[in-house]
Structure formats: structure tokens, C-alpha cells
Design an enzyme around this catalytic site. Structure first.
Site, short mmCIF file in Angstrom:
data_model
loop_
_atom_site.label_atom_id
_atom_site.label_comp_id
_atom_site.label_asym_id
_atom_site.label_seq_id
_atom_site.Cartn_x
_atom_site.Cartn_y
_atom_site.Cartn_z
N ASP A 247 -6.38 -14.79 9.31
CA ASP A 247 -8.09 -14.32 9.19
C ASP A 247 -8.80 -14.75 7.73
OD1 ASP A 247 -6.60 -13.20 5.97
OD2 ASP A 247 -5.16 -12.51 7.49
N LYS A 269 -8.82 -9.20 12.83
CA LYS A 269 -9.37 -7.84 12.42
C LYS A 269 -7.91 -7.76 12.44
CE LYS A 269 -12.81 -8.25 15.84
NZ LYS A 269 -12.34 -8.39 17.13
N MET A 392 -7.49 -2.58 -2.53
CA MET A 392 -6.94 -1.62 -1.57
C MET A 392 -8.23 -0.61 -1.67
SD MET A 392 -4.75 -3.00 1.49
CE MET A 392 -3.53 -3.53 0.64
N1 SAH Z 1 -2.23 -11.21 -0.41
C1 SAH Z 1 -3.55 -10.65 -0.49
C2 SAH Z 1 -4.54 -9.35 -0.82
C3 SAH Z 1 -4.37 -8.86 0.96
S1 SAH Z 1 -4.26 -6.86 0.73
C4 SAH Z 1 -3.34 -11.61 -2.03
O1 SAH Z 1 -2.24 -11.94 -2.91
O2 SAH Z 1 -4.34 -11.13 -2.64
C5 SAH Z 1 -6.27 -6.68 0.81
C6 SAH Z 1 -6.95 -7.23 -0.17
O3 SAH Z 1 -6.70 -7.81 -1.27
C7 SAH Z 1 -8.27 -5.86 -0.73
O4 SAH Z 1 -8.61 -4.98 0.15
C8 SAH Z 1 -8.57 -6.32 -2.11
O5 SAH Z 1 -8.23 -5.21 -2.69
C9 SAH Z 1 -8.09 -7.85 -2.55
N2 SAH Z 1 -8.66 -8.91 -2.39
C10 SAH Z 1 -8.26 -10.08 -1.55
N3 SAH Z 1 -8.90 -11.13 -1.67
C11 SAH Z 1 -9.64 -10.10 -2.60
C12 SAH Z 1 -11.07 -11.21 -3.14
N4 SAH Z 1 -11.44 -12.56 -2.61
N5 SAH Z 1 -12.05 -10.41 -4.20
C13 SAH Z 1 -11.24 -8.93 -4.78
N6 SAH Z 1 -10.32 -8.17 -4.08
C14 SAH Z 1 -9.46 -8.87 -2.84
#
Ligand code: SAH
Length: 477
Positions: A247, A269, A392
Site C-alpha cells: 500500500d 487506498k 492518525m
Molecule cells: N503500522 C504502521 C501504522 C499504520 S497507521 C506503523 O507501525 O507505523 C497509519 C499512521 O501511521 C499514519 O496516519 C501516521 O499517523 C503514522 N505514520 C505512518 N508512517 C508515518 C511516517 N513516515 N511519518 C509519520 N507518521 C507515519
């Protein structure tokens, strides 16, 4: 100039080496492993080369280079001499006839160049800098040498031993591929490299019985953004995937590591995102179901399915749901952890998530759920001696931080919002808790963002400066 890497078969054709010193000797050692007929022409010839000339493949002519030595039937000319003007002369003749020629250390006089070679016969790795820096190519070779087991060639032997029975027992091409992937990356490979072929074959044959039925699903944590942050095991899983679902949160660079015939499926998406809570969530649930169905369908057909996920699969990544579904369908599922966004953002900003005397614990929560929840839910997060990380949380930022302060968290608590953490386009907003929402809004931030709240944020090298700017000037809108 782009040079095409090819592996050459001579079929007994002739090859001329001009020069009789160390450089010529190095090239000769490779040439002698081919089936070329080789002739060396040089006024002085090292005794080692003379010794090699005992083999039927090599002839020596001890005299200075003369143009007729370069006759039209030659398949390849190698010029390994410093003798004045010889390389130029040889190149002029050979290139006019469109014969392949390599003048050592003279890229301008080459139509073919030698790579730096890692030899794990029959596996050969050729590294080239396209003639720009042979030293760099050799350095890269050094790095790769360390990564490739010396006994790698034994895997080829194992493949040879199993070839017939595999063809017989696994008729389906995909099932066969999946089988080989498992063999080469599993305990059978380890046994073969330890020269225990009996054990290796036994393991592989047992694997073969299972391989024809069910594939497997691997949830791979891709890390927060920077492609280098994936684990070695995650990378190997990508390399062996038959089907790869990814994704938008996973770095697309990682797809380059997949096999050329991998089936790539973009499921971008769906999933948690920053904007559009209500409706998007519904469709995201639907899309999640589609993803689950896809994974099961491919795995049940005997394929190795890799689901590449941003960050860590078990942190706001629906890893648990996918696991349940695989369990119900009796499909093997493995989870490979990843660096979650909180950790990526913290490291790249210099924020220690826990710190003696400042923070004894850290909580990860999501802005989606708590945006509309009541204050009681926030009491636990409001304690001063802990770090809070909110995923998020960009869309409902003001509401979320409001709840947190109402629940008792001091408005002066240092806080940070990090957008696109660990990527080149990373942006940070540092501010006290009660100013973070306004300043973030003024910066036009819309990418994936993580919020970190706690005294530890003030340890970030950039915090002091950023908060001084915020105090001194009104945020621009
Ligand atoms: N499984 C992922 C999280 C998925 S939820 C993890 O462990 O990081 C999606 C959220 O993760 C986004 O809305 C944001 O809040 C955060 N996120 C993911 N990648 C990010 C990044 N490079 N920088 C800042 N926030 C990030």
C-alpha cells in the site's frame, strides 16, 4: 556509457592476450576457466604464465606485439601491457573490424570491460561501475563477499540432486517456485551448505509433500518510510514472494527487491489514513475484506504471499485481524516486525521515547478512536511522567490535544508533530502542547504524521530553537 552485462561462452574460439605480466596473468586465470583457445604475445613473460602454457588451451609467443597477431578470427582481444602505443594500435585494428577488445585500465580503448567478480561457482556475481571507478566496484564486491556464504555453490548442487524428483512431484510451476524458494531460504539450505546433503534432501523432500498444498502468508513490516529501515528477514521475504501486496505507506523502492516474475498487487487506498474518518472507514473495512480474500486465495493456490505493511504489522496495521483470518482458513502466517512510525520519527528527531527521570513509559494510541471519546479515556494519557505517541491524529489534532489538556496534561508540555518521518521530505513541528495544533495548521501539513507528547521531546536538538521561534513570532497563516 551503459555496458550490458553478459556471460560469455567461447565454444573454442580464439582469444589473444597482449602482455605477459601480472595483469595479463590475472586475466588469463579467468580465461582459462572458459573453453577459449588462448594465445599470449609478449616480449617478456612471467614464469607463472609459462607454466600455465602446459595446458592445451594456451600458447605462448615470446615477442613484441605485431599487428598480424591480431587476426580476424579472434573472438576477444585483451591488451594488458604498458608498452608505448600498443594499446592504441591494437584498439585501432580491433575496433575497425568490430572485434571485442579490452585494454586494461584504458576505458577509452575498450568495447568490453571486466567486472569485479565474486566467485561462488556456479554462482558468479559481476559488479561494474560502468568503467567509472573500478575501485568502487571492488569495494562493493568486498561488501557482497561478506554477505554471500562461501558454500553457496552447494545450493546449486542440492538443486541438481532434487531437480528430477521436483519436476515429477510438483507439476504446477508456481508450486515448484514456492518450493525452491523455501528450500533455498530454509533449513535445507543450511544443511547443504554444511555439506550434509543427506539431511538437506530429507528436509527438502518433507517440504515438498507440504508444498503442493498450501502456500503461506507473511506480513512484513516495511518500516516507517526510509527503505533502509526494513529488517534483513523482511527483505528476504520480499525476495521470495510470489505475490506481493503493498500500500502507499510502504516505500515503493522495496518492490525492486522482489523477483522479476512476482505478482504485484497495489491495495493502497485502504487502511488507516489521515483524512476522511467516517465514510473512508467504511470503504476501508470493505477493502480490508477484499485484501483478506486476495491473500487467502493466493496462499491457498500454493503461493508465497507477502503483505508489505508500513511500520510494524501489529501496530495499527490490522496484523491481528489478518492473522485471525489466516488461522480460520488454516493457512500458515508469519509476521516479520518492522520499525513503527513512532520509533522512526523519534530516532530521526533525536527524541528518546523513554528517559531516566523524565519518562518511565510510552503509550501508542490512535487519533481516530479518541477524537470523539470522552475525557475519562484521556486520564490515563494525561500523567506527566510518560510519553504519549498519537498515530492518525492530524485531522482531529485540535480536539485531541484539547481533550488531553482538559484531562490534566500541562499545556506547556513539549510536543512534536512529525510528517513523513524518516523520508527525505520529513518535516517537524516542535511546540508546547497548547500551541502545536495552531502552528501545524499554519504549515499546511497533510502527509502521514505522528504526534509525540512529553518532557522527552525537549531533548530533541531542534526543540529549543523551534520553541523560541514560536514564542517570538505569531504563526503565519
Ligand atoms: N503500522 C504502521 C501504522 C499504520 S497507521 C506503523 O507501525 O507505523 C497509519 C499512521 O501511521 C499514519 O496516519 C501516521 O499517523 C503514522 N505514520 C505512518 N508512517 C508515518 C511516517 N513516515 N511519518 C509519520 N507518521 C507515519
Amino acid at each position: 556509457m551503459f555496458y550490458l552485462p553478459l556471460f560469455h561462452r567461447f565454444d573454442g574460439r580464439e582469444c589473444l592476450v597482449i602482455g605477459g605480466g601480472q595483469t595479463a596473468l590475472r586475466k588469463l586465470r579467468w580465461l582459462l576457466r572458459t573453453d577459449a583457445q588462448i594465445k599470449v604475445v609478449a616480449p617478456e613473460i612471467l614464469p607463472e604464465i609459462v607454466e600455465l602454457a602446459n595446458s592445451e588451451k594456451l600458447q605462448i609467443e615470446q615477442k613484441a606485439f605485431y599487428p598480424e597477431a591480431l587476426h580476424p578470427d579472434l573472438a576477444l582481444v585483451i591488451c594488458a601491457t604498458n608498452a608505448e602505443g600498443v594499446s592504441e594500435e591494437a584498439y585501432a585494428i580491433a575496433s575497425q573490424r568490430r572485434q571485442w577488445i579490452n585494454c586494461v585500465d584504458r576505458t577509452d580503448l575498450c568495447t568490453v570491460i571486466f567486472p569485479a567478480i565474486i566467485d561462488r561457482w556456479p554462482i558468479l556475481v559481476a559488479v561494474s561501475s560502468m568503467g567509472q571507478s573500478p575501485t568502487l566496484a571492488r569495494t562493493v564486491r568486498g561488501w557482497l563477499e561478506l554477505r554471500l556464504p562461501l558454500a553457496l555453490g552447494r545450493l546449486a548442487e542440492l538443486a541438481g540432486r532434487l531437480r528430477d524428483v521436483t519436476k515429477q512431484k510438483l507439476q504446477d510451476v508456481d508450486a515448484r517456485k514456492g518450493f525452491w524458494d523455501r528450500v533455498f531460504s530454509g533449513p535445507a539450505a543450511t544443511a547443504a551448505m554444511a555439506n550434509d546433503f543427506a539431511k538437506a534432501e530429507a528436509i527438502a523432500l518433507a517440504e515438498m509433500e507440504g508444498a503442493s498444498e498450501n502456500g503461506r502468508i507473511v506480513l512484513v513490516g516495511a518500516g516507517p518510510g526510509d527503505a533502509d529501515l526494513i529488517t534483513l528477514r523482511g527483505l528476504r521475504a520480499i525476495q521470495t514472494a510470489d505475490v506481493l501486496l503493498y500500500d502507499k505507506l510502504a516505500n515503493p523502492e522495496l518492490l525492486n527487491y522482489a523477483r522479476r516474475d512476482v505478482e504485484l498487487i497495489y491495495v493502497g487506498k485502504q487502511g488507516p489514513r489521515e483524512q476522511g474518518a467516517g465514510k473512508a472507514l467504511e470503504s476501508s473495512a470493505e477493502q480490508q475484506q477484499q485484501i483478506n480474500a486476495l491473500m487467502l486465495e493466493h496462499a491457498s493456490a500454493g503461493r508465497a504471499v507477502v503483505r508489505l505493511k508500513g511500520g510494524d504489522p501489529y501496530i495499527f496495521g490490522r496484523g491481528g485481524e489478518e492473522q485471525e483470518i489466516a488461522q480460520l482458513a488454516n493457512v500458515e502466517l508469519q509476521v516479520i516486525p518492522g520499525v513503527t512510525a513512532a520509533m522512526g520519527a523519534a530516532s530521526y528527531c533525536g527524541i528518546p521515547l523513554t528517559h531516566r527521570g523524565l519518562s518511565q513509559s510510552v503509550s501508542f494510541t490512535t487519533g481516530h478512536k479518541v477524537q470523539h471519546s470522552n475525557e475519562d479515556d484521556w486520564q490515563g494519557f494525561a500523567r506527566a511522567d510518560q510519553t504519549l505517541v498519537i498515530y492518525m491524529g492530524l485531522v482531529g489534532l485540535e480536539t485531541i490535544l484539547g481533550h488531553l489538556m482538559t484531562a490534566g496534561r500541562d499545556g506547556a508540555t513539549p510536543a512534536a508533530l512529525v510528517e513523513n518521518a524518516t523520508l527525505p521530505e520529513q518535516r517537524e513541528v516542535f511546540a508546547p502542547l497548547n500551541e502545536l495544533a495552531a502552528i501545524t495548521a499554519s504549515r499546511g501539513i497533510t502527509g502521514p504524521s505522528i504526534i509525540i507528547v512529553g518532557e522527552v521531546v525537549a531533548l530533541a536538538p531542534a526543540y529549543a530553537n523551534a520553541s523560541r521561534v514560536a514564542e517570538g513570532s505569531e504563526p503565519q497563516s
